[in-house]
Design an enzyme around this catalytic site. Structure first.
Site, short mmCIF file in Angstrom:
data_model
loop_
_atom_site.label_atom_id
_atom_site.label_comp_id
_atom_site.label_asym_id
_atom_site.label_seq_id
_atom_site.Cartn_x
_atom_site.Cartn_y
_atom_site.Cartn_z
N THR A 1 -12.89 10.86 5.98
CA THR A 1 -11.59 10.96 6.66
C THR A 1 -10.49 11.41 5.71
OG1 THR A 1 -12.21 9.26 8.23
CG2 THR A 1 -9.86 9.66 7.97
N PRO B 1 -6.70 -16.91 1.89
CA PRO B 1 -7.62 -16.59 0.78
C PRO B 1 -6.95 -15.73 -0.30
CG PRO B 1 -8.06 -15.17 2.66
CD PRO B 1 -6.92 -16.05 3.06
N THR C 1 -0.02 7.44 -1.66
CA THR C 1 0.17 6.05 -2.03
C THR C 1 0.40 5.89 -3.54
OG1 THR C 1 -1.06 3.97 -2.25
CG2 THR C 1 -2.38 5.93 -2.01
N ALA D 1 -0.74 6.04 15.67
CA ALA D 1 -0.98 4.79 16.40
C ALA D 1 -1.26 3.64 15.45
CB ALA D 1 -2.15 4.97 17.37
N GLY D 2 -1.20 3.92 14.15
CA GLY D 2 -1.42 2.86 13.15
C GLY D 2 -0.10 2.23 12.73
N PHE D 3 -0.14 1.52 11.64
CA PHE D 3 1.02 0.72 11.20
C PHE D 3 2.23 1.60 10.83
CE2 PHE D 3 2.64 -1.34 7.08
CZ PHE D 3 3.71 -1.96 7.71
N ASP E 1 -9.96 13.36 16.45
CA ASP E 1 -10.45 12.96 15.12
C ASP E 1 -10.12 14.10 14.14
OD1 ASP E 1 -11.99 12.34 12.90
OD2 ASP E 1 -13.75 11.75 14.08
N GLU F 1 -1.15 3.93 -5.23
CA GLU F 1 -2.44 3.57 -5.84
C GLU F 1 -3.06 4.74 -6.61
OE1 GLU F 1 -5.15 1.15 -3.76
OE2 GLU F 1 -3.58 -0.05 -2.81
P1 NAD Z 1 -3.42 2.14 9.34
O1 NAD Z 1 -4.79 1.80 8.87
O2 NAD Z 1 -2.58 1.07 9.94
O3 NAD Z 1 -3.47 3.34 10.40
C1 NAD Z 1 -4.27 4.47 10.22
C2 NAD Z 1 -4.23 5.28 11.52
O4 NAD Z 1 -5.01 6.47 11.32
C3 NAD Z 1 -4.83 4.54 12.73
O5 NAD Z 1 -4.04 4.72 13.87
C4 NAD Z 1 -6.19 5.21 12.91
O6 NAD Z 1 -6.66 5.19 14.24
C5 NAD Z 1 -5.88 6.63 12.43
N1 NAD Z 1 -7.10 7.34 11.99
C6 NAD Z 1 -8.04 6.88 11.12
N2 NAD Z 1 -9.01 7.80 10.98
C7 NAD Z 1 -8.67 8.86 11.76
C8 NAD Z 1 -9.27 10.12 12.03
N3 NAD Z 1 -10.45 10.45 11.47
N4 NAD Z 1 -8.65 10.97 12.86
C9 NAD Z 1 -7.46 10.63 13.45
N5 NAD Z 1 -6.86 9.45 13.24
C10 NAD Z 1 -7.45 8.57 12.40
O7 NAD Z 1 -2.71 2.80 8.07
P2 NAD Z 1 -1.24 2.60 7.48
O8 NAD Z 1 -1.22 1.39 6.65
O9 NAD Z 1 -0.27 2.82 8.55
O10 NAD Z 1 -1.22 3.86 6.47
C11 NAD Z 1 -0.84 5.14 6.94
C12 NAD Z 1 -0.88 6.12 5.76
O11 NAD Z 1 0.00 5.64 4.73
C13 NAD Z 1 -2.25 6.24 5.11
O12 NAD Z 1 -2.45 7.59 4.77
C14 NAD Z 1 -2.17 5.36 3.86
O13 NAD Z 1 -3.01 5.85 2.85
C15 NAD Z 1 -0.72 5.53 3.49
N6 NAD Z 1 -0.10 4.41 2.77
C16 NAD Z 1 -0.11 3.14 3.29
C17 NAD Z 1 0.55 2.11 2.63
C18 NAD Z 1 0.59 0.70 3.17
O14 NAD Z 1 1.11 -0.19 2.48
N7 NAD Z 1 0.10 0.44 4.36
C19 NAD Z 1 1.23 2.37 1.42
C20 NAD Z 1 1.19 3.68 0.91
C21 NAD Z 1 0.55 4.68 1.60
O1 DAU Z 2 -0.01 0.17 -2.68
C1 DAU Z 2 -0.13 0.87 -1.47
C2 DAU Z 2 -1.38 0.41 -0.77
O2 DAU Z 2 -1.13 -0.91 -0.29
C3 DAU Z 2 -1.83 1.31 0.38
O3 DAU Z 2 -2.14 2.58 -0.14
C4 DAU Z 2 -3.04 0.71 1.10
O4 DAU Z 2 -3.39 1.49 2.22
C5 DAU Z 2 -2.67 -0.69 1.55
O5 DAU Z 2 -3.80 -1.31 2.17
C6 DAU Z 2 -2.20 -1.54 0.37
O6 DAU Z 2 -3.26 -1.80 -0.57
P1 DAU Z 2 -3.41 -3.21 -1.32
O7 DAU Z 2 -4.80 -3.36 -1.74
O8 DAU Z 2 -2.36 -3.39 -2.33
O9 DAU Z 2 -3.02 -4.17 -0.08
P2 DAU Z 2 -3.73 -5.49 0.52
O10 DAU Z 2 -2.82 -5.94 1.63
O11 DAU Z 2 -5.16 -5.30 0.83
O12 DAU Z 2 -3.60 -6.50 -0.69
C7 DAU Z 2 -2.37 -6.80 -1.32
C8 DAU Z 2 -2.64 -7.72 -2.49
O13 DAU Z 2 -3.08 -8.99 -1.97
C9 DAU Z 2 -3.74 -7.25 -3.40
O14 DAU Z 2 -3.43 -7.62 -4.74
C10 DAU Z 2 -4.97 -8.01 -2.93
C11 DAU Z 2 -4.39 -9.32 -2.45
N1 DAU Z 2 -5.13 -9.98 -1.34
C12 DAU Z 2 -5.40 -9.23 -0.23
C13 DAU Z 2 -6.07 -9.78 0.85
C14 DAU Z 2 -6.41 -8.95 2.08
C15 DAU Z 2 -5.45 -11.32 -1.40
O15 DAU Z 2 -5.17 -12.02 -2.40
N2 DAU Z 2 -6.13 -11.88 -0.34
C16 DAU Z 2 -6.44 -11.16 0.78
O16 DAU Z 2 -7.07 -11.73 1.72
#
Ligand code: NAD
Ligand code: DAU
Length: 333
Positions: free
Chosen positions: A98, A202, A123, A9-11, A59, A125
């Site tokens: 988590t 910001p 990730t 249900a997340g992104f 959960d 990271e």
């Molecule tokens: P998100 O924060 O949008 O969604 C996370 C989802 O997990 C939500 O629906 C939330 O309700 C659910 N969740 C959180 N805790 C839970 C729990 N205890 N039990 C069941 N459900 C739970 O995250 P996202 O950005 O979609 O990332 C998804 C995955 O991809 C994560 O594992 C993240 O580390 C990884 N990832 C994200 C990015 C990115 O750029 N967003 C990049 C690389 C990897």
């Molecule tokens: O690289 C993969 C990761 O990308 C995922 O594993 C994480 O779940 C995801 O949140 C994301 O992490 P980042 O820290 O890279 O993403 P964020 O969107 O928080 O920030 C992107 C860049 O922008 C980072 O250099 C911080 C900067 N930033 C972020 C925010 C929220 C700003 O300058 N201003 C802001 O307000």
């Protein structure tokens, strides 16, 4: 094929569900999600219209529930996590629980129930900041934040289940995703929605931190490739072709709305802010995957989505979100 998807249900999880329902109409999907602040009930309501979709509110920290729920599925895909780096600095405990214990519970349940594939979503990271070159799957892990350290721990535990118990674990490490339904706490959606609202953007520190951006649909096709063609026990990077400093991305968003540069506001830097991420995705490309959307195409789709779905994000930026942050983190990051 029956797939158990946590965090659907997340992104990225919700984009992946949409992708699989479209690409593989015979597959049955169950989303298991706690529905934290990062999730969206509207997304689940929409998916319920598809007969191959079902939903369990749960959960991953509830081991008994996870054990019961996972039974009978072929594949498990674990997206569920606490994901925002700034929050992990304000309140690391939820990330440790988590992302580490939750993943452990899922691995245990999957081992007991004889799941045929377990995909752990990780990730870039985990490699830490890379000054030069691109991270490969064999590189040393050097996470910086409590978030990335928790994801690294989960990767290592997942691999231990492959080595010790022969659970068919696969790991993907993707770069920064962007696209529809990303929570407006994250950089690109925050900057798009603030521009629409005429608010300041910001930018942390000098704005020169570099991220390797991938459109979410391309990450989903990469995950699909890994699930169908990947080798258990292996790790696959999924990176986009674009590396940009944050300031350039911010200016590109402002330009798309013909908004003035004065909306940009330099703010205090994130603690231990990783300078650059860059992924080498050649291992996955050898399986036939390539990203279909370049950065400009992905940004156009993303901006259009946020411009057309103001109700979706206005609600998330509203009072319920602020209350949740105050209760759980003491402040809004
Ligand atoms: P998100 O924060 O949008 O969604 C996370 C989802 O997990 C939500 O629906 C939330 O309700 C659910 N969740 C959180 N805790 C839970 C729990 N205890 N039990 C069941 N459900 C739970 O995250 P996202 O950005 O979609 O990332 C998804 C995955 O991809 C994560 O594992 C993240 O580390 C990884 N990832 C994200 C990015 C990115 O750029 N967003 C990049 C690389 C990897
Ligand atoms: O690289 C993969 C990761 O990308 C995922 O594993 C994480 O779940 C995801 O949140 C994301 O992490 P980042 O820290 O890279 O993403 P964020 O969107 O928080 O920030 C992107 C860049 O922008 C980072 O250099 C911080 C900067 N930033 C972020 C925010 C929220 C700003 O300058 N201003 C802001 O307000």
């Amino acid at each position: 094929m029956k797939i158990f998807i946590t965090g659907g249900a997340g992104f990225i999880g919700s984009n992946f569900v949409e992708y699989i329902l479209g690409m593989h109409p015979s597959y049955k999907i169950t989303v298991f999600d706690k529905m934290t602040y990062a999730s969206n009930p509207d997304t689940i309501r929409e998916f319920r219209k598809n007969k191959n979709f079902s939903f369990i509110k749960g959960d991953i920290l509830d081991a008994a529930h996870v054990n019961r729920a996972v039974k009978g599925y072929d594949w498990v895909v674990n997206f569920a996590a606490e994901t925002h780096v700034d929050r992990s600095i304000l309140g690391p405990e939820a990330f440790i629980e988590t992302n580490i214990k939750g993943t452990f519970n899922l691995l245990e349940a999957s081992r007991k129930s004889g799941v045929k594939k377990f995909l752990q979503i990780s990730t870039d990271e985990v490699y830490g900041s890379v000054a030069k070159g691109k991270s490969r799957e064999t590189d040393t892990l050097d996470p910086t934040s409590p978030y990335s350290a928790s994801k690294t721990s989960a990767d290592l535990i997942a691999l231990s289940y492959f080595k010790t118990f022969s659970l068919p674990v696969l790991i993907t490490r993707s770069s920064n995703n962007f696209g529809p339904r990303q929570h407006p706490e994250k950089f690109i959606p925050l900057f798009i929605t603030n521009t629409i609202e005429g608010k300041q953007l910001p930018i942390y520190g000098d704005g020169k931190n570099v991220r390797n951006w991938i459109y979410v649909g391309d990450n989903c096709s990469g995950l699909d490739t890994v699930l169908h063609k990947g080798i258990p026990g292996e790790i696959y990077n999924i990176g986009g072709d674009t590396e940009e400093p944050n300031i350039k991305v911010a200016k590109c968003i402002l330009e798309s709305f013909c908004a003035p540069d004065r909306l940009l506001k330099r703010v205090k830097d994130r603690l231990a802010h990783d300078r650059r991420y860059a992924l080498d995705s050649s291992k996955l490309k050898k399986l036939g995957w390539k990203p279909e959307n370049n950065f400009e195409q992905g940004m156009a789709l993303t901006i259009k989505w946020y411009a057309n779905n103001t109700n979706w994000w206005l609600e998330l930026k509203g009072s319920a979100f602020k209350k949740y942050c105050k209760k759980n983190y003491g402040a809004r990051p």
